[in-house]
Design a protein around this motif. Structure first.
Motif, PDB file in Angstrom:
ATOM      1  N   LEU A  91     -43.569 -47.083   2.216  1.00  0.00           N
ATOM      2  CA  LEU A  91     -42.572 -48.073   2.611  1.00  0.00           C
ATOM      3  C   LEU A  91     -42.291 -48.072   4.103  1.00  0.00           C
ATOM      4  CD1 LEU A  91     -40.089 -47.920  -0.375  1.00  0.00           C
ATOM      5  CD2 LEU A  91     -41.689 -49.748   0.197  1.00  0.00           C
ATOM      6  N   ASP A  92     -42.323 -46.925   4.728  1.00  0.00           N
ATOM      7  CA  ASP A  92     -42.104 -46.875   6.174  1.00  0.00           C
ATOM      8  C   ASP A  92     -43.170 -47.703   6.881  1.00  0.00           C
ATOM      9  OD1 ASP A  92     -40.875 -45.567   8.670  1.00  0.00           O
ATOM     10  OD2 ASP A  92     -43.022 -45.077   8.841  1.00  0.00           O
ATOM     11  N   GLN A  93     -44.411 -47.432   6.573  1.00  0.00           N
ATOM     12  CA  GLN A  93     -45.525 -48.150   7.202  1.00  0.00           C
ATOM     13  C   GLN A  93     -45.484 -49.641   6.851  1.00  0.00           C
ATOM     14  OE1 GLN A  93     -49.382 -47.031   5.695  1.00  0.00           O
ATOM     15  NE2 GLN A  93     -50.427 -47.783   7.510  1.00  0.00           N
ATOM     16  N   THR A  94     -45.227 -49.948   5.592  1.00  0.00           N
ATOM     17  CA  THR A  94     -45.205 -51.331   5.138  1.00  0.00           C
ATOM     18  C   THR A  94     -44.101 -52.129   5.824  1.00  0.00           C
ATOM     19  OG1 THR A  94     -46.094 -50.642   2.991  1.00  0.00           O
ATOM     20  CG2 THR A  94     -45.042 -52.808   3.089  1.00  0.00           C
ATOM     21  N   LEU A  95     -42.908 -51.552   5.910  1.00  0.00           N
ATOM     22  CA  LEU A  95     -41.792 -52.240   6.568  1.00  0.00           C
ATOM     23  C   LEU A  95     -42.051 -52.418   8.061  1.00  0.00           C
ATOM     24  CD1 LEU A  95     -38.959 -53.492   6.528  1.00  0.00           C
ATOM     25  CD2 LEU A  95     -38.067 -51.181   6.923  1.00  0.00           C
ATOM     26  N   ARG A  96     -42.537 -51.390   8.703  1.00  0.00           N
ATOM     27  CA  ARG A  96     -42.794 -51.493  10.145  1.00  0.00           C
ATOM     28  C   ARG A  96     -43.847 -52.555  10.449  1.00  0.00           C
ATOM     29  NH1 ARG A  96     -40.162 -47.445  12.914  1.00  0.00           N
ATOM     30  NH2 ARG A  96     -39.410 -45.759  11.592  1.00  0.00           N
ATOM     31  N   GLN A  97     -44.904 -52.623   9.637  1.00  0.00           N
ATOM     32  CA  GLN A  97     -45.934 -53.650   9.832  1.00  0.00           C
ATOM     33  C   GLN A  97     -45.355 -55.042   9.628  1.00  0.00           C
ATOM     34  OE1 GLN A  97     -48.990 -52.423   7.082  1.00  0.00           O
ATOM     35  NE2 GLN A  97     -49.932 -51.024   8.549  1.00  0.00           N
ATOM     36  N   LYS A  98     -44.501 -55.196   8.627  1.00  0.00           N
ATOM     37  CA  LYS A  98     -43.891 -56.495   8.356  1.00  0.00           C
ATOM     38  C   LYS A  98     -42.943 -56.900   9.479  1.00  0.00           C
ATOM     39  CE  LYS A  98     -42.708 -60.164   6.076  1.00  0.00           C
ATOM     40  NZ  LYS A  98     -43.513 -61.361   6.174  1.00  0.00           N
ATOM     41  N   MET A  99     -42.219 -55.942  10.034  1.00  0.00           N
ATOM     42  CA  MET A  99     -41.304 -56.263  11.130  1.00  0.00           C
ATOM     43  C   MET A  99     -42.070 -56.709  12.372  1.00  0.00           C
ATOM     44  SD  MET A  99     -38.472 -56.143   9.641  1.00  0.00           S
ATOM     45  CE  MET A  99     -37.443 -56.531  11.031  1.00  0.00           C
TER      46      MET A  99
END
Length: 125
Positions: A91-99
């Motif tokens: 989730l950390d990686q996924t959220l950061r990429q989406k942001m």
């Protein structure tokens, strides 16, 4: 424990332990979890349906309502975490990429203080 010192991994483990103890993994597939998340989000929305902003502010100012709303938020979070577990998402990686994508889609210069749909119909907020 608090948000300040609890990791996402710890929360994912809490949810996974709960699911495992009940032998629910068979039922926890992406389709069912996404549907359950949507249902819980609708239950969250019920607390604010038809209210003005002032009325909504008053609702969250009352301890009993705040607790009930918090439970709905927790249900949503539990389903999100379970879905991330099933899909093996970081989730950390996924959220950061989406942001990063969101920052390109909604540049500060043209998006600051603006709450209107972009050309694709998605909200800018």
């Amino acid at each position: 424990m608090s948000d300040e010192n609890t990791t996402i991994a710890e929360l994912k483990q809490v949810v996974d332990r709960f699911v495992s103890e009940r032998e629910w993994h068979t039922f926890h597939n992406p389709k069912n979890l996404a549907m359950s998340l949507s249902i819980e989000a609708a239950e969250l929305m019920e607390h604010f349906q038809w209210l003005t902003q002032d009325e909504a502010d008053a609702v969250i100012g009352q301890a009993e309502n705040r607790d009930e709303i918090g439970e709905e938020i927790a249900d949503c979070l539990a389903y999100l975490l379970s879905l991330a577990n099933v899909m093996n998402l970081d989730l950390d990686q996924t959220l950061r990429q989406k942001m990063v994508k969101n920052a390109a889609k909604y540049p500060v210069e043209t998006s600051r203080g603006v709450a209107r749909p972009n050309p694709s119909g998605e909200s800018s907020v």
